[in-house]
Design a protein around this motif. Structure first.
Motif, PDB file in Angstrom:
ATOM      1  N   VAL A  43      26.960   6.970 -16.744  1.00 48.05           N
ATOM      2  CA  VAL A  43      28.026   7.899 -17.380  1.00 48.05           C
ATOM      3  C   VAL A  43      27.225   9.254 -17.577  1.00 48.05           C
ATOM      4  O   VAL A  43      27.744  10.407 -17.207  1.00 48.05           O
ATOM      5  N   THR A  44      26.170   9.185 -18.497  1.00 49.55           N
ATOM      6  CA  THR A  44      25.343  10.198 -18.706  1.00 49.55           C
ATOM      7  C   THR A  44      24.854  10.836 -17.457  1.00 49.55           C
ATOM      8  O   THR A  44      24.811  12.137 -17.697  1.00 49.55           O
ATOM      9  N   VAL A  45      24.118  10.223 -16.641  1.00 46.52           N
ATOM     10  CA  VAL A  45      23.718  11.148 -15.438  1.00 46.52           C
ATOM     11  C   VAL A  45      24.822  11.488 -14.511  1.00 46.52           C
ATOM     12  O   VAL A  45      24.566  12.821 -14.043  1.00 46.52           O
ATOM     13  N   SER A  46      25.927  11.004 -14.530  1.00 47.25           N
ATOM     14  CA  SER A  46      27.061  11.672 -13.932  1.00 47.25           C
ATOM     15  C   SER A  46      27.432  12.968 -14.588  1.00 47.25           C
ATOM     16  O   SER A  46      27.694  13.805 -14.024  1.00 47.25           O
ATOM     17  N   LEU A  57      18.636  16.087 -17.102  1.00 41.59           N
ATOM     18  CA  LEU A  57      18.948  15.224 -15.965  1.00 41.59           C
ATOM     19  C   LEU A  57      17.733  14.462 -15.584  1.00 41.59           C
ATOM     20  O   LEU A  57      17.926  13.078 -15.531  1.00 41.59           O
ATOM     21  N   GLY A  58      16.408  14.899 -15.412  1.00 39.80           N
ATOM     22  CA  GLY A  58      15.354  14.340 -15.064  1.00 39.80           C
ATOM     23  C   GLY A  58      14.926  13.021 -16.066  1.00 39.80           C
ATOM     24  O   GLY A  58      14.863  11.963 -15.524  1.00 39.80           O
ATOM     25  N   LEU A  69      19.722   0.396 -13.360  1.00 49.00           N
ATOM     26  CA  LEU A  69      20.225   1.064 -12.274  1.00 49.00           C
ATOM     27  C   LEU A  69      19.377   1.306 -11.035  1.00 49.00           C
ATOM     28  O   LEU A  69      18.091   1.336 -11.457  1.00 49.00           O
ATOM     29  N   THR A  70      19.761   1.082  -9.812  1.00 52.43           N
ATOM     30  CA  THR A  70      18.818   1.181  -8.692  1.00 52.43           C
ATOM     31  C   THR A  70      18.882   2.619  -8.176  1.00 52.43           C
ATOM     32  O   THR A  70      19.709   3.550  -8.664  1.00 52.43           O
ATOM     33  N   VAL A  71      17.830   3.327  -7.451  1.00 54.26           N
ATOM     34  CA  VAL A  71      17.848   4.327  -6.817  1.00 54.26           C
ATOM     35  C   VAL A  71      19.291   4.557  -5.850  1.00 54.26           C
ATOM     36  O   VAL A  71      19.772   5.651  -5.826  1.00 54.26           O
ATOM     37  N   GLU A  72      19.441   3.570  -5.183  1.00 52.84           N
ATOM     38  CA  GLU A  72      20.604   3.472  -4.324  1.00 52.84           C
ATOM     39  C   GLU A  72      21.804   3.756  -5.021  1.00 52.84           C
ATOM     40  O   GLU A  72      22.709   4.314  -4.544  1.00 52.84           O
ATOM     41  N   GLU A  73      22.014   2.902  -6.343  1.00 50.18           N
ATOM     42  CA  GLU A  73      23.289   3.151  -7.139  1.00 50.18           C
ATOM     43  C   GLU A  73      23.290   4.662  -7.610  1.00 50.18           C
ATOM     44  O   GLU A  73      24.435   5.001  -7.441  1.00 50.18           O
ATOM     45  N   LEU A  74      22.179   4.940  -8.125  1.00 51.83           N
ATOM     46  CA  LEU A  74      22.251   6.489  -8.559  1.00 51.83           C
ATOM     47  C   LEU A  74      22.698   7.488  -7.258  1.00 51.83           C
ATOM     48  O   LEU A  74      23.250   8.354  -7.448  1.00 51.83           O
ATOM     49  N   SER A  75      22.114   7.454  -6.287  1.00 46.62           N
ATOM     50  CA  SER A  75      22.185   8.215  -5.121  1.00 46.62           C
ATOM     51  C   SER A  75      23.800   8.084  -4.715  1.00 46.62           C
ATOM     52  O   SER A  75      24.582   9.021  -4.472  1.00 46.62           O
ATOM     53  N   THR A  92      21.105  19.283  -6.523  1.00 48.95           N
ATOM     54  CA  THR A  92      19.918  19.358  -7.607  1.00 48.95           C
ATOM     55  C   THR A  92      19.715  17.994  -8.171  1.00 48.95           C
ATOM     56  O   THR A  92      18.575  17.460  -8.155  1.00 48.95           O
ATOM     57  N   ALA A  93      20.792  17.159  -8.235  1.00 49.37           N
ATOM     58  CA  ALA A  93      20.621  15.785  -8.819  1.00 49.37           C
ATOM     59  C   ALA A  93      19.798  14.956  -8.031  1.00 49.37           C
ATOM     60  O   ALA A  93      19.030  14.083  -8.278  1.00 49.37           O
ATOM     61  N   ILE A  94      20.171  15.135  -6.606  1.00 54.51           N
ATOM     62  CA  ILE A  94      19.535  14.228  -5.708  1.00 54.51           C
ATOM     63  C   ILE A  94      18.055  14.585  -5.506  1.00 54.51           C
ATOM     64  O   ILE A  94      17.405  13.833  -5.380  1.00 54.51           O
ATOM     65  N   THR A  95      17.798  15.807  -5.529  1.00 48.64           N
ATOM     66  CA  THR A  95      16.353  15.943  -5.373  1.00 48.64           C
ATOM     67  C   THR A  95      15.557  15.739  -6.589  1.00 48.64           C
ATOM     68  O   THR A  95      14.566  15.233  -6.375  1.00 48.64           O
ATOM     69  N   GLN A  96      16.165  15.821  -7.825  1.00 54.15           N
ATOM     70  CA  GLN A  96      15.588  15.250  -8.987  1.00 54.15           C
ATOM     71  C   GLN A  96      15.308  13.705  -8.809  1.00 54.15           C
ATOM     72  O   GLN A  96      14.249  13.217  -9.162  1.00 54.15           O
ATOM     73  N   LEU A  97      16.501  12.913  -8.359  1.00 51.02           N
ATOM     74  CA  LEU A  97      16.169  11.673  -8.113  1.00 51.02           C
ATOM     75  C   LEU A  97      15.058  11.305  -7.155  1.00 51.02           C
ATOM     76  O   LEU A  97      14.368  10.246  -7.390  1.00 51.02           O
TER      77      LEU A  97
END
Length: 107
Positions: A43-46, A57-58, A69-75, A92-97
């Motif tokens: 929820v927070t990341v979203s 965010l970072g 959470l996995t990188v795949e789930e966050l992606s 922006t979010a995916i670049t930080q991830l």
């Protein structure tokens, strides 16, 4: 001399804000039983992604990974929110991830 944490540095100028952050946000809200830490992180990341709050965010992407959470789930979550919160926010979010994932893989 050890480096101060970001909160310690902020406490020098805004001690009450840091106190409330520690005691209310992380000491109470994040500890409530209604959602798991993993779900709270999602929820927070979203929300941080959707509102373009990239400064926070970072940190929370790292917490989300630590909370299971996995990188795949966050992606996937970031890809999904692109259509609701805007493409620039998602990029922006995916670049930080990507950076956080790369840093963790290198460590």
């Amino acid at each position: 001399m050890p480096k101060q944490s970001a909160l310690q540095e902020l406490a020098e100028i805004a001690p009450k804000l840091v106190e409330v952050t520690d005691n209310v946000l992380f000491g109470d809200v994040w500890e409530r039983p209604g959602l798991s830490p993993r779900d709270r992180s999602l929820v927070t990341v979203s929300v941080l992604s959707a509102l373009y709050r990239s400064e926070q965010l970072g940190h929370h992407l790292g917490v989300a990974l630590d909370n299971g959470l996995t990188v795949e789930e966050l992606s996937e979550a970031i890809t999904h929110l692109a259509f609701y919160a805007g493409w620039p926010n998602a990029m922006t979010a995916i670049t930080q991830l990507r950076k956080i994932a790369d840093d963790r893989n290198a460590a």
